[in-house]
Design an enzyme around this catalytic site. Structure first.
Site, short mmCIF file in Angstrom:
data_model
loop_
_atom_site.label_atom_id
_atom_site.label_comp_id
_atom_site.label_asym_id
_atom_site.label_seq_id
_atom_site.Cartn_x
_atom_site.Cartn_y
_atom_site.Cartn_z
N ASP A 78 -3.56 -1.14 -14.54
CA ASP A 78 -2.06 -1.60 -13.96
C ASP A 78 -2.66 -2.45 -12.86
O ASP A 78 -3.78 -2.61 -12.51
CB ASP A 78 -1.49 -0.61 -13.70
CG ASP A 78 -0.19 -0.99 -12.90
OD1 ASP A 78 0.50 -1.87 -13.69
OD2 ASP A 78 0.44 -0.45 -11.83
N SER A 79 -1.57 -3.27 -12.57
CA SER A 79 -1.95 -4.06 -11.34
C SER A 79 -1.90 -3.23 -10.06
O SER A 79 -2.58 -3.85 -8.85
CB SER A 79 -0.77 -5.04 -11.06
OG SER A 79 0.39 -4.25 -10.74
N CYS A 98 1.08 -1.01 -17.76
CA CYS A 98 1.82 -2.02 -16.99
C CYS A 98 2.68 -2.91 -18.10
O CYS A 98 2.08 -3.30 -19.11
CB CYS A 98 0.91 -3.15 -16.55
SG CYS A 98 1.52 -4.29 -15.62
N THR A 101 4.34 -5.34 -17.53
CA THR A 101 4.30 -6.86 -17.50
C THR A 101 3.13 -7.29 -18.22
O THR A 101 3.10 -8.13 -19.04
CB THR A 101 4.01 -7.20 -15.99
OG1 THR A 101 5.06 -6.80 -15.42
CG2 THR A 101 3.93 -8.69 -15.64
N GLU A 105 3.64 -0.18 -3.55
CA GLU A 105 2.31 -0.47 -3.39
C GLU A 105 1.83 -0.30 -1.85
O GLU A 105 0.79 -0.07 -1.58
CB GLU A 105 1.91 -1.89 -3.84
CG GLU A 105 1.63 -2.23 -5.22
CD GLU A 105 0.54 -1.61 -5.85
OE1 GLU A 105 -0.64 -1.62 -5.22
OE2 GLU A 105 0.81 -0.69 -6.83
N CYS A 149 9.21 -1.00 -15.65
CA CYS A 149 8.02 -1.17 -14.75
C CYS A 149 7.34 0.17 -14.49
O CYS A 149 8.10 0.87 -14.01
CB CYS A 149 8.57 -2.08 -13.57
SG CYS A 149 7.06 -2.31 -12.42
N THR A 150 6.14 0.34 -14.54
CA THR A 150 5.66 1.66 -14.39
C THR A 150 5.47 2.14 -12.89
O THR A 150 5.56 3.20 -12.63
CB THR A 150 4.08 1.83 -15.02
OG1 THR A 150 3.56 0.52 -14.37
CG2 THR A 150 4.29 1.57 -16.64
N HIS A 151 5.90 1.36 -12.07
CA HIS A 151 6.21 1.57 -10.48
C HIS A 151 7.55 2.28 -10.43
O HIS A 151 7.54 2.76 -9.57
CB HIS A 151 5.92 0.21 -9.61
CG HIS A 151 4.77 -0.28 -9.38
ND1 HIS A 151 3.79 -0.89 -10.46
CD2 HIS A 151 3.81 -0.23 -8.23
CE1 HIS A 151 2.64 -1.40 -9.66
NE2 HIS A 151 2.80 -0.90 -8.63
N1 DGL Z 1 3.46 -1.91 -12.82
C1 DGL Z 1 3.77 -3.03 -13.60
C2 DGL Z 1 4.67 -3.03 -14.55
O1 DGL Z 1 4.85 -2.17 -15.22
C3 DGL Z 1 3.55 -4.25 -12.67
C4 DGL Z 1 4.03 -4.55 -11.62
C5 DGL Z 1 3.85 -5.77 -10.92
O2 DGL Z 1 2.53 -6.07 -10.40
O3 DGL Z 1 4.21 -6.78 -10.60
O4 DGL Z 1 5.30 -4.05 -14.88
#
Ligand code: DGL
Length: 252
Positions: free
Chosen positions: A11-12, A74, A76, A151, A183-185
């Site tokens: 992931d990012s 992720c 994205t 983050e 988004c996984t966050h």
């Molecule tokens: N966690 C990521 C997602 O699911 C990306 C968040 C990001 O880096 O912008 O999209």
């Protein structure tokens, strides 16, 4: 590569932990290498070419560990790069898809809010998913700052709620039945989202689906780790303030 080889997760940043938790539950014996590309986070505000390049680099890094499968934890990176990179790499690549289908199945005539990054919202993959469902009542909102909050270790704060309230202001008259966390966050931000909406919609995220998909892929290829012990976990890239441990302990 063999049954005992690790699964690579990328992931990012820390968002993929929301997927990792499901993988740990469904596949407790699997060894895991998690790569958080925190130097290049966030991905969601970058151009498609850049996201493809970064995802490619992360997969390349993970292949050095002789991973038997990669999970792009992720949305994205999956939207921008999964199809292209599946053609480049021989090992199975599992991606994340916003859990819109289960949300629509549960609420066929309900109102659905989908939250994701700007890249996911604007990429054709999501459009195709929404159009394919033939449903008008899906509102897609990009919430990039939510990634930054998490983050930086903010799981809930007044600032987060205020930020979300501004994003939701236009839709105040709608009462969403479901909120798809694309988004996984975002599964870590449910409390702030609920407070900003003023009510609790049913939340849907793609983590469980991805973990189940990983199970099927490994099972079909006879690659499930037969070890009865709990698998090891290697974390690449350091986070301060115990953020990883805190997120691992949150019930989502
Ligand atoms: N966690 C990521 C997602 O699911 C990306 C968040 C990001 O880096 O912008 O999209």
């Amino acid at each position: 590569m063999c049954k005992y080889s690790p699964v690579g997760i990328l992931d990012s940043g820390v968002g993929g932990i929301s997927v990792l938790k499901h993988i740990r539950k469904i596949l407790p014996s699997e060894n895991i290498i998690y790569f958080a590309d925190k130097e290049n986070a966030p991905y969601g505000t970058k151009k498609t070419d850049e996201i493809i390049k970064l995802t490619d680099q992360s997969i390349d890094f993970l292949t050095d560990f002789r991973c038997k499968a990669i999970v792009i934890a992720c949305n994205t990176a999956t939207s921008a790069a999964a199809d292209i990179l599946r053609r480049k790499y021989k090992l199975p690549i599992i991606g994340l898809e916003p859990a819109l289908k289960p949300a629509v199945k549960k609420y066929p005539s309900g109102k659905i809010l989908l939250l994701a990054t700007p890249a996911t919202v604007s990429l054709p993959k999501l459009r195709r998913l929404v159009n394919g469902l033939n449903k008008n009542d899906v509102v897609c909102i990009a919430a990039p700052k939510l990634v930054e909050f998490i983050e930086h270790g903010q799981i809930y704060s007044r600032e987060m709620v205020d930020y979300l309230k501004i994003l939701f202001a236009e839709y105040k008259s709608l009462k969403f039945d479901a909120c798809v966390l694309g988004c996984t966050h975002f599964p870590f931000a449910k409390k702030a989202i609920t407070e900003a909406l003023g009510y609790q919609p049913e939340f849907f995220d793609g983590g469980l689906g991805a973990a189940r998909h990983l199970f099927c892929i490994l099972d079909n290829r006879n690659l499930l780790n037969p070890d009865g012990q709990s698998g090891y976990m290697v974390w690449n890239n350091r986070y301060e303030n115990d953020l990883v441990r805190r997120l691992m302990n949150i019930n989502i």
